[in-house]
Design a protein around this motif. Sequence first.
Motif, PDB file in Angstrom:
ATOM      1  N   LEU A 234      -9.820   5.530   2.282  1.00 10.48           N
ATOM      2  CA  LEU A 234      -9.572   6.491   1.205  1.00 10.48           C
ATOM      3  C   LEU A 234     -10.836   6.741   0.396  1.00 10.48           C
ATOM      4  N   GLU A 235     -11.661   5.716   0.228  1.00  4.53           N
ATOM      5  CA  GLU A 235     -12.922   5.907  -0.485  1.00  4.53           C
ATOM      6  C   GLU A 235     -13.900   6.747   0.326  1.00  4.53           C
ATOM      7  N   LEU A 236     -13.689   6.797   1.632  1.00  7.19           N
ATOM      8  CA  LEU A 236     -14.559   7.582   2.512  1.00  7.19           C
ATOM      9  C   LEU A 236     -14.015   8.986   2.753  1.00  7.19           C
ATOM     10  N   GLY A 237     -12.926   9.336   2.075  1.00 10.27           N
ATOM     11  CA  GLY A 237     -12.430  10.702   2.133  1.00 10.27           C
ATOM     12  C   GLY A 237     -11.121  10.898   2.866  1.00 10.27           C
ATOM     13  N   ALA A 238     -10.564   9.865   3.492  1.00  5.58           N
ATOM     14  CA  ALA A 238      -9.312  10.023   4.236  1.00  5.58           C
ATOM     15  C   ALA A 238      -8.135  10.217   3.289  1.00  5.58           C
ATOM     16  N   ASP A 239      -7.085  10.841   3.805  1.00  5.74           N
ATOM     17  CA  ASP A 239      -5.850  11.016   3.031  1.00  5.74           C
ATOM     18  C   ASP A 239      -4.901   9.838   3.202  1.00  5.74           C
ATOM     19  N   PHE A 240      -4.951   9.194   4.372  1.00  4.16           N
ATOM     20  CA  PHE A 240      -4.103   8.043   4.658  1.00  4.16           C
ATOM     21  C   PHE A 240      -4.953   6.918   5.256  1.00  4.16           C
ATOM     22  N   ALA A 241      -4.666   5.701   4.842  1.00  5.79           N
ATOM     23  CA  ALA A 241      -5.135   4.506   5.550  1.00  5.79           C
ATOM     24  C   ALA A 241      -3.891   3.856   6.146  1.00  5.79           C
ATOM     25  N   VAL A 242      -3.910   3.641   7.444  1.00  4.52           N
ATOM     26  CA  VAL A 242      -2.748   3.117   8.168  1.00  4.52           C
ATOM     27  C   VAL A 242      -3.198   1.885   8.939  1.00  4.52           C
ATOM     28  N   ALA A 243      -2.338   0.874   9.021  1.00  2.67           N
ATOM     29  CA  ALA A 243      -2.749  -0.318   9.763  1.00  2.67           C
ATOM     30  C   ALA A 243      -1.549  -1.123  10.207  1.00  2.67           C
ATOM     31  N   SER A 244      -1.813  -1.907  11.228  1.00  2.00           N
ATOM     32  CA  SER A 244      -0.881  -2.945  11.647  1.00  2.00           C
ATOM     33  C   SER A 244      -1.218  -4.219  10.885  1.00  2.00           C
ATOM     34  N   GLY A 245      -0.326  -4.626  10.009  1.00  2.00           N
ATOM     35  CA  GLY A 245      -0.520  -5.887   9.297  1.00  2.00           C
ATOM     36  C   GLY A 245      -0.255  -7.089  10.178  1.00  2.00           C
ATOM     37  N   THR A 246       0.204  -6.846  11.382  1.00  2.00           N
ATOM     38  CA  THR A 246       0.424  -7.915  12.358  1.00  2.00           C
ATOM     39  C   THR A 246      -0.870  -8.624  12.683  1.00  2.00           C
ATOM     40  N   LYS A 247      -1.969  -7.906  12.607  1.00  4.83           N
ATOM     41  CA  LYS A 247      -3.254  -8.409  13.073  1.00  4.83           C
ATOM     42  C   LYS A 247      -3.961  -9.230  11.988  1.00  4.83           C
ATOM     43  N   GLN A 248      -5.191  -8.907  11.673  1.00  3.70           N
ATOM     44  CA  GLN A 248      -5.996  -9.782  10.820  1.00  3.70           C
ATOM     45  C   GLN A 248      -5.533  -9.808   9.372  1.00  3.70           C
ATOM     46  N   LEU A 249      -4.852  -8.781   8.905  1.00  2.00           N
ATOM     47  CA  LEU A 249      -4.405  -8.778   7.515  1.00  2.00           C
ATOM     48  C   LEU A 249      -3.575 -10.023   7.226  1.00  2.00           C
TER      49      LEU A 249
END
Length: 450
Positions: free
Chosen positions: A261-276
């Motif tokens: 979002l700081e780089l200009g995207a409208d959405f940040a999407v992720a799988s929290g299954t992984k490293q999060l």
Amino acid sequence: MSDSATSDAGGAAGDPTRATGDADEAKDAASRATGAASRATRAVDEVTDAVDDAAKALDKVPDTEDEVTDTAGRVAVGAGDGTRAVRAGLPEPVKHEPTLPGPVFAAHFHLPGDPTGPYTYGRDENPTWTLLERAVGELEAPGQDGAETLVFASGMAAISAVLFSQLRTGDVCVLPDDGYQVLPLVRAQLEAYGIEVRTAPTGGDAQLDVLDGARLLWIETPSNPGLDVCDIRRLAEAAHARGALVAVDNTLATPLGQRPLELGADFAVASGTKQLTGHGDVLLGYVVGRDAEAMAAVRRWRKIVGAIPGPMEAWLAHRSIATLQMRVDRQSATALAVAEALRERPEVAGLRYPGLPDDPSHEIAARQMRRFGCVVSFTLPTRARADGFLDALRLVDDATSFGGVRSTAERRGRWGGDAVPEGFIRLSVGAEDPEDLVADVLRALDASSA
């Protein structure tokens, strides 16, 4: 002089060996004293250095509490990643209450009268989700008060929510052709709904070439599993100039690696299954967006399809975020060490890790990423060699997924959804001691060549 003194003096004078021994002992004692003095001097120097370091650290401590937390009690924008991770999403302290309340198991809530208030029915909202959503938002979009976060049952649930809530029949969507292996299934479903799908590689910002007329641009950087990187800011600016929304899959980078979002995207999407979450025991996804109307559509999609996380999964995820910075730093550093060791092996081809200075993506990655992730990819000469390598590993589990504290690796070609060679390996670096992991990888390469 007394008789005894005379006798002692005479004995010493008459016994050269004893006199020499006494002299040697004196020298040894002096040497030990000198060594002790040197050690004491070094200790004093170390204490002095420590005091100086502490003084410097104190100079950096904010003068007021408001510089550490904002007026809503959230960790302030300028706080470090470790501070932010361990405190993200915590409620205001209440005497005798836990710092992180346990999961709330409820299908419904007391609701007399009109249905007002935040919690009405378990498919719509849950207090455990609320705290997790606040935590993820504080990591992905610190200081962006207009940003909203929604958690989902899996990463694919989050991806689907953005795509299918924002696109209509006749729209154009741009996807990467080298992204997550389920994207071809997503493409088929989008096309079944009358949505045109265009694809291009992640590397070289190639998606720019197919943006005209698009409604939504989907970016995955670094790409999975090839680890190509594109310039998020450049693509976002170009997409917005054409009236398109931009979503970034931030799974591999995590919000400690980059903030779309700081780089200009409208959405940040992720799988929290992984490293999060990082322990391989939770399926989870999330969407963070800053446009209220667009996020209302994402929320409505979640309600319609019911792709919600269980309270226990949400609580486990929130608990795990506290160690995110420590895990990410350790795993990123070890991934670089593994990549550097693999670079010296003649049987290894196509080695990719954005943190390597000579990686094709390093220049762009270094501009927009603060950490380069835990995944290293490379290719061995044959399928048999790759299988032998995986079988010889002792500290690395042969398993899919990535980002966990225990290292995993797999031959990605076994799934059939990635355009990779038969000997292609995706290695996810865990939290083992770097020396042990590097040694295991090199030993397995040796064993697989026999």
